[in-house]
Design a protein around this motif. Structure first.
Motif, PDB file in Angstrom:
ATOM      1  N   ALA A   1       1.556   6.418  -9.064  1.00  7.12           N
ATOM      2  CA  ALA A   1       1.408   6.917  -7.698  1.00  7.12           C
ATOM      3  C   ALA A   1       2.702   6.773  -6.915  1.00  7.12           C
ATOM      4  O   ALA A   1       3.094   7.676  -6.160  1.00  7.12           O
ATOM      5  N   VAL A   2       3.384   5.643  -7.083  1.00  7.38           N
ATOM      6  CA  VAL A   2       4.662   5.430  -6.395  1.00  7.38           C
ATOM      7  C   VAL A   2       5.699   6.442  -6.875  1.00  7.38           C
ATOM      8  O   VAL A   2       6.451   7.014  -6.077  1.00  7.38           O
TER       9      VAL A   2
ATOM     10  N   GLN B   1       1.693  -2.996  -8.933  1.00  6.52           N
ATOM     11  CA  GLN B   1       1.863  -1.729  -8.246  1.00  6.52           C
ATOM     12  C   GLN B   1       1.360  -0.572  -9.108  1.00  6.52           C
ATOM     13  O   GLN B   1       1.469  -0.619 -10.344  1.00  6.52           O
ATOM     14  N   ASP B   2       0.820   0.447  -8.478  1.00  9.52           N
ATOM     15  CA  ASP B   2       0.446   1.680  -9.180  1.00  9.52           C
ATOM     16  C   ASP B   2       1.721   2.500  -9.344  1.00  9.52           C
ATOM     17  O   ASP B   2       2.103   3.279  -8.464  1.00  9.52           O
TER      18      ASP B   2
ATOM     19  N   GLU C   1       0.820  -1.204   0.000  1.00  7.48           N
ATOM     20  CA  GLU C   1       0.000   0.000   0.000  1.00  7.48           C
ATOM     21  C   GLU C   1       0.862   1.265   0.000  1.00  7.48           C
ATOM     22  O   GLU C   1       1.888   1.339   0.674  1.00  7.48           O
ATOM     23  N   LEU C   2       0.404   2.259  -0.755  1.00  9.64           N
ATOM     24  CA  LEU C   2       1.149   3.514  -0.874  1.00  9.64           C
ATOM     25  C   LEU C   2       1.305   4.206   0.480  1.00  9.64           C
ATOM     26  O   LEU C   2       2.376   4.741   0.794  1.00  9.64           O
ATOM     27  N   ASP C   3       0.271   4.181   1.295  1.00  4.59           N
ATOM     28  CA  ASP C   3       0.344   4.821   2.613  1.00  4.59           C
ATOM     29  C   ASP C   3       1.403   4.166   3.499  1.00  4.59           C
ATOM     30  O   ASP C   3       2.075   4.843   4.278  1.00  4.59           O
TER      31      ASP C   3
ATOM     32  N   ILE D   1       4.131   2.737   2.411  1.00  6.02           N
ATOM     33  CA  ILE D   1       5.431   3.173   1.897  1.00  6.02           C
ATOM     34  C   ILE D   1       5.758   4.552   2.448  1.00  6.02           C
ATOM     35  O   ILE D   1       6.844   4.796   2.986  1.00  6.02           O
ATOM     36  N   ALA D   2       4.798   5.456   2.341  1.00  6.36           N
ATOM     37  CA  ALA D   2       5.016   6.837   2.770  1.00  6.36           C
ATOM     38  C   ALA D   2       5.318   6.935   4.259  1.00  6.36           C
ATOM     39  O   ALA D   2       6.144   7.758   4.684  1.00  6.36           O
TER      40      ALA D   2
ATOM     41  N   LEU E   1       5.022   9.850  -5.372  1.00  4.64           N
ATOM     42  CA  LEU E   1       5.425   9.885  -3.963  1.00  4.64           C
ATOM     43  C   LEU E   1       6.933  10.051  -3.833  1.00  4.64           C
ATOM     44  O   LEU E   1       7.422  10.882  -3.047  1.00  4.64           O
ATOM     45  N   CYS E   2       7.685   9.255  -4.581  1.00  6.45           N
ATOM     46  CA  CYS E   2       9.147   9.317  -4.490  1.00  6.45           C
ATOM     47  C   CYS E   2       9.675  10.671  -4.940  1.00  6.45           C
ATOM     48  O   CYS E   2      10.607  11.218  -4.335  1.00  6.45           O
TER      49      CYS E   2
ATOM     50  N   GLU F   1      -5.042  -3.487 -10.091  1.00  6.86           N
ATOM     51  CA  GLU F   1      -4.049  -4.252  -9.335  1.00  6.86           C
ATOM     52  C   GLU F   1      -3.778  -5.637  -9.914  1.00  6.86           C
ATOM     53  O   GLU F   1      -2.929  -6.363  -9.412  1.00  6.86           O
TER      54      GLU F   1
END
Length: 400
Positions: free
Chosen positions: A191-192, A187-188, A159-161, A163-164, A195-196, A342
Motif C-alpha cells: 500500500a505504501v 507496515q503494509d 497510518e497510510l492516510d 502519510i498521504a 501511494l508513493c 500488522e
C-alpha cells in the motif's frame, strides 16, 4: 539426524566456490545455534547470536588469507559479486546488480540522504517513532533547505492516510522502517509503495527489522532504496549489511563516497577516469569486509534452506504463543495486534508500575535475554527459537 552430528554441513575449505544448499530445516536449525544450550535468547532484533555455520564460513575465508595472502583476491571479488549477491537477491526478490555490500543500515540510509540532488524547499516524510539512524541523516539536510515532515504515530501505527495527508508537490522522499523497532508494527509495504508511485515520491526503507523476520519480494512492489544490517534477524556478522538500489532509480543517486572500487579500472591504478561501475556496486567505494561477507553468505544460505516464508510462519507461531501466555498472566501487550497484517516478530509488553529495566536485568541473570524499548519489555524470537524459550521466559518473569 541432528545438524550438529552431520560433519558435511561444515562449509568447505575453498571459500569462494560453494553453492550447494544446506541440509537445514526448521526441525534441526536450532542445533547450529550453540547459545540455545544455555540461554533463552529472545533479543534477535538487537544483535543475534552467531551460528556455527557463520563462524565456520568466516574461519575458512581467513584460512585462505593465511595460506594464500591476496593471491585469490580476484576470485573473492567475482564470487562475492555474482554468487553471494545472487543468493541475497534470491532471498529478497532483487537482482544481483541492485545490491551493494555495506557495513550497516546507517551506511545505506546515508548513501540515499547524501546522494540525492536536493533542492531548497524539498521535504522528506518521517514517522515520529523512527530509530535514530533513520532520523539524523535527514535532519542534517536542513542546511540545504530540506524540511522534515513528521508522520505522527497513532496507537503505535503509521497510518497510510496520515502519510498521504502530508504529501505535496515538494515531497521528495518517504523514509520509514518496514517494521518499527519499538513495538513491531509491520507496515503494509504494498500500500505504501502504491501511494508513493501514485504521488511520484521516492520510497526509502529501513528494513533491518523486516528481512529475516518477514518474507520479502521486491519484485512484487516498487521500492527505490532499501537498507538493512546483517547483525539482527539476518543472523549475519556485525559489520555487514545490504544496500538495495532499484535499477530504475540508480541514476538518481550520486555516490557520496568514491574510491578505487567505485570505478571499474581493474589494475590500472593510475588510469584516473571516474566512470562508475554499473549497478549498485558503484556504492562500494573501497575493499569490502570479505570475512564478514562470507559469514553473511552462510546466513543467507541458512535462510534459503529454511525458506523465508517458513521462517516467518515459525516466528509468528512463537510470538502468538508468547502473547497468549503473557496475557493469561496479566501482562499488557503494547505491540499493535488487532488489525490483520500488522504483526511481526517483535512483541512489546508491560505491567503497570513495573520497573522494566530492573526486570530485564533480572531476566538476563536467569539466562533469558530480551530488551527494553519505549518503556516496555520487548522480545524478538527468530526461527531457531521455540516455545521452550517462551516457557523459560514466563518462569523467569514469575520470579521477578
Amino acid at each position: 539426524m541432528l545438524v550438529a552430528e552431520k560433519q558435511e554441513l561444515s562449509l568447505p575449505l575453498t571459500p569462494f566456490r560453494d553453492d550447494s544448499p544446506l541440509d537445514l530445516s526448521l526441525e534441526n536449525v536450532r542445533e547450529v545455534f550453540p547459545i540455545t544450550r544455555s540461554r533463552a535468547y529472545l533479543n534477535n532484533a538487537s544483535i543475534a547470536p552467531a551460528s556455527t555455520l557463520v563462524m565456520s564460513a568466516m574461519d575458512h575465508f581467513m584460512s585462505d588469507v593465511r595460506d594464500n595472502g591476496r593471491n585469490r583476491y580476484p576470485l573473492w571479488c567475482d564470487y562475492a559479486e555474482t554468487a553471494i549477491k545472487g543468493r541475497v537477491g534470491a532471498m529478497i526478490g532483487a537482482k544481483a546488480s541492485e545490491i551493494a555490500f555495506v557495513k550497516n543500515t546507517t551506511e545505506g540510509l546515508v548513501t540515499v540522504a547524501n546522494g540525492l540532488d536536493w533542492r531548497k524547499g524539498d521535504n522528506v516524510l518521517l514517522p515520529d517513532i523512527e530509530y535514530p539512524s533513520n532520523v539524523y541523516c535527514w535532519m542534517k539536510l536542513a542546511k540545504l533547505g530540506v524540511e522534515i515532515r513528521w508522520i505522527k504515530a497513532r496507537n503505535g501505527r503509521i497510518e497510510l492516510d496520515d502519510i498521504a495527508a502530508l504529501m505535496d508537490s515538494r515531497t521528495r522522499l518517504l523514509s520509514l522502517s518496514a517494521v518499527q523497532f519499538s513495538n513491531g508494527f509491520k507496515q503494509d509495504l504494498a500500500a505504501v509503495s502504491e501511494l508513493c508511485s501514485k504521488k511520484k515520491v521516492l520510497l526509502n526503507l529501513d528494513a533491518i527489522q523486516w528481512v529475516g523476520n518477514q518474507a520479502l519480494n521486491l519484485a512484487e512492489i516498487h521500492v527505490d532504496f532499501l537498507s538493512f544490517g546483517g547483525h539482527k534477524w539476518f543472523l549475519a556478522p556485525i559489520g555487514t549489511g545490504i544496500f538495495y538500489c532499484n535499477e530504475k532509480s540508480i541514476d538518481l543517486l550520486d555516490p557520496p563516497s568514491v574510491g578505487y572500487h567505485t570505478v571499474d579500472r581493474g589494475e590500472a591504478h593510475m588510469d584516473y577516469i571516474l566512470d562508475y561501475r554499473p549497478g549498485a556496486a558503484r556504492f562500494e567505494e573501497a575493499l569490502v569486509n570479505f570475512p564478514g561477507i562470507w559469514g553473511l553468505d552462510a546466513a543467507v544460505r541458512m535462510h534459503l534452506a529454511v525458506t523465508p516464508i517458513a521462517a516467518q510462519e515459525k516466528i509468528a507461531s512463537v510470538v502468538s504463543y508468547a502473547a497468549e501466555r503473557l496475557q493469561s498472566r496479566g501482562w499488557r501487550i503494547i505491540s499493535p495486534r488487532s488489525h490483520p497484517g500488522e504483526t511481526s516478530g517483535l512483541l512489546s509488553f508491560t505491567k503497570e508500575s513495573l520497573d522494566v529495566e530492573k526486570v530485564a536485568k533480572s531476566m538476563n541473570s536467569a539466562g533469558v535475554d530480551l530488551a527494553v524499548r519505549a518503556g516496555a519489555l520487548r522480545i524478538s524470537p527468530s526461527f531457531y527459537n521455540d516455545e521452550s524459550d517462551i516457557d523459560r521466559m514466563m518462569a523467569a518473569l514469575e520470579s521477578c
